[in-house]
Write a protein that holds these residues in place. Sequence first.
Motif, mmCIF file in Angstrom:
data_model
loop_
_atom_site.group_PDB
_atom_site.id
_atom_site.type_symbol
_atom_site.label_atom_id
_atom_site.label_comp_id
_atom_site.label_asym_id
_atom_site.label_seq_id
_atom_site.Cartn_x
_atom_site.Cartn_y
_atom_site.Cartn_z
ATOM 1 N N GLU A 12 52.835 117.340 -45.877
ATOM 2 C CA GLU A 12 54.190 117.097 -45.386
ATOM 3 C C GLU A 12 55.182 117.032 -46.540
ATOM 4 O OE1 GLU A 12 53.456 113.540 -43.229
ATOM 5 O OE2 GLU A 12 52.803 114.583 -41.405
ATOM 6 N N THR A 13 54.757 116.448 -47.659
ATOM 7 C CA THR A 13 55.617 116.410 -48.841
ATOM 8 C C THR A 13 55.892 117.817 -49.360
ATOM 9 O OG1 THR A 13 54.841 114.214 -49.492
ATOM 10 C CG2 THR A 13 55.774 115.599 -51.230
ATOM 11 N N ALA A 14 54.849 118.637 -49.405
ATOM 12 C CA ALA A 14 55.015 120.009 -49.884
ATOM 13 C C ALA A 14 55.985 120.787 -49.000
ATOM 14 C CB ALA A 14 53.664 120.709 -49.945
ATOM 15 N N ILE A 52 50.125 126.136 -48.623
ATOM 16 C CA ILE A 52 49.721 124.739 -48.476
ATOM 17 C C ILE A 52 48.446 124.712 -47.634
ATOM 18 C CG2 ILE A 52 50.382 122.435 -47.691
ATOM 19 C CD1 ILE A 52 53.308 123.431 -47.712
ATOM 20 N N SER A 53 47.424 123.986 -48.089
ATOM 21 C CA SER A 53 46.188 123.869 -47.310
ATOM 22 C C SER A 53 45.845 122.407 -47.087
ATOM 23 C CB SER A 53 45.027 124.586 -48.015
ATOM 24 O OG SER A 53 44.750 124.000 -49.275
ATOM 25 N N LEU A 79 59.425 119.842 -49.809
ATOM 26 C CA LEU A 79 59.860 120.407 -51.081
ATOM 27 C C LEU A 79 60.161 121.893 -50.989
ATOM 28 C CD1 LEU A 79 57.310 118.618 -53.455
ATOM 29 C CD2 LEU A 79 59.756 118.141 -53.248
ATOM 30 N N GLY A 80 59.973 122.466 -49.807
ATOM 31 C CA GLY A 80 60.303 123.880 -49.602
ATOM 32 C C GLY A 80 59.192 124.850 -49.914
ATOM 33 N N ILE A 81 57.958 124.349 -50.080
ATOM 34 C CA ILE A 81 56.838 125.252 -50.322
ATOM 35 C C ILE A 81 56.466 125.940 -49.016
ATOM 36 C CG2 ILE A 81 54.436 125.392 -51.094
ATOM 37 C CD1 ILE A 81 54.953 122.899 -52.779
ATOM 38 N N ALA A 82 56.224 127.227 -49.055
ATOM 39 C CA ALA A 82 55.899 127.998 -47.859
ATOM 40 C C ALA A 82 54.578 127.506 -47.263
ATOM 41 C CB ALA A 82 55.792 129.474 -48.198
ATOM 42 N N GLY A 90 53.303 121.755 -39.589
ATOM 43 C CA GLY A 90 54.121 122.844 -40.107
ATOM 44 C C GLY A 90 53.442 124.172 -40.279
ATOM 45 N N GLY A 91 52.288 124.355 -39.657
ATOM 46 C CA GLY A 91 51.619 125.646 -39.770
ATOM 47 C C GLY A 91 50.907 125.874 -41.087
ATOM 48 N N VAL A 92 50.644 124.800 -41.849
ATOM 49 C CA VAL A 92 49.922 124.986 -43.102
ATOM 50 C C VAL A 92 48.467 125.338 -42.791
ATOM 51 C CG1 VAL A 92 51.463 123.307 -44.190
ATOM 52 C CG2 VAL A 92 49.222 122.559 -43.397
ATOM 53 N N ARG A 93 47.746 125.764 -43.784
ATOM 54 C CA ARG A 93 46.415 126.328 -43.561
ATOM 55 C C ARG A 93 45.328 125.261 -43.574
ATOM 56 N NH1 ARG A 93 46.648 132.111 -46.893
ATOM 57 N NH2 ARG A 93 48.126 133.081 -45.452
#
Length: 322
Positions: free
Chosen positions: A239-241, A251-252, A244-247, A262-265
Motif C-alpha cells: 500500500e505504501t508503494a 509491486i509483489s 508512492l506512485g510505483i506501478a 491495487g492490483g499488485v502481483r
Amino acid sequence: MSRAVIYERFGGPEVLELRDVPEPHAGPGEVRVRVAAAGLNPMDWVFASQPEAAARFGISVPSGFGYDFAGVVDEVGEGGEIGEGGEIGDSVTGFAVGDRVFGGALGAAADFLVIKTPTAPSAALFHTPDGISDEVASTLPVAGLTAAAALAAIDLRSGDTVLIGGAAGGVGVFAVQLAKLAGATVVGTASPETFEFLRKFAVEPITYGPGLADRVRALTGDGGGVTAATDLFGTETAETALALGIAPERISTIAAGPNPPGGVRATGGLDAGPDAMRQITDAILAGEITVPIAAAFPIEQIREAVTLQSGRHVHGKVVVTP
C-alpha cells in the motif's frame, strides 16, 4: 517405530506433540528420507493455529508439522524410478540410497519422511550440493524460492531501488541478498533492533508502521528513488508503494491472499523459475548469499522452537534436528 511431531487440534505451540508413530517405508515411485534437519517457516505455525488457513491448503487434523527438510535417502521404493529432474521415469534413476537431499513436504519435523511424487506441488526434492550443510539446506525450499519468486514477479533488475517489507524475516534475508546480487539498492522495513543485522547485508533499514510512506520519501527524496517493492508481510509495504506512485506490476506480495490491494502481483514459492534453487545454492557456495541460522533445537524442544520462530523477532532461520 519412529517419531514425528503431530497436532490433533489447532492452537499455539502447546498443541504440538512428539509422538511415536509406525516407521514409514518407501513404496513404488517413492523415496524415504532420514531427516537430519527441518527448517521452520511462519506458515508452519499459521497452519497449526488457524484452521481457516490450513483448510485453504487442504490440511486437516490430525496433521504432521513442518515442511522444509534436509537429510539422506535411505530407501527407494520398487518400481517407478525417479529421474534426474525429479520426474518419475522408466530408466534414469536420479536418487539413490545414500544421496543427501533437501526439499519440502508436509510433516517434515520427523525422523523419516516419505516423498511420494517429487514433482507434485506439495513436495519437492533436490540434491544437496557438497559444501552446504543439512541445517542450511533445510532453510531453502520455502524461504529461498518465495524470495526468488517475489523478485521475479516485479522484474527486479540492476539500477532499481526496491522497498522490501519484512526484510529481516525468514524470506527477507534471502530477498535482500538476491536483490543485491541483481544490482538493486535495497531499502528494507524492519524493527529498529534488527537494523544492524540488515546493514550487514548492505540494506538501508527503515522502521515499519504508521508513517512509512513519509519515512520513505524522506530517505529517498520524496520517494522518487524507489522503483519497485515487494511485501513479505501483510499489505503495508504494498500500500505504501502504491501511495508512492510505483506501478502495480512492479509491486509483489506473498501474504495478502489472492486479491492483493491495487492490483499488485500476488506470488509465492511455487511461481519460482525452474533454475531458481540452483541459482540460490550456487550463490551460497560462492559466498554471495549467507544463510543465518538464528537457533537450532532438538526435536524434543519443538514447542520452544516454534515459540521463538513465531515471535517474528528472530534474526534468521530456526532449525529443528531429529
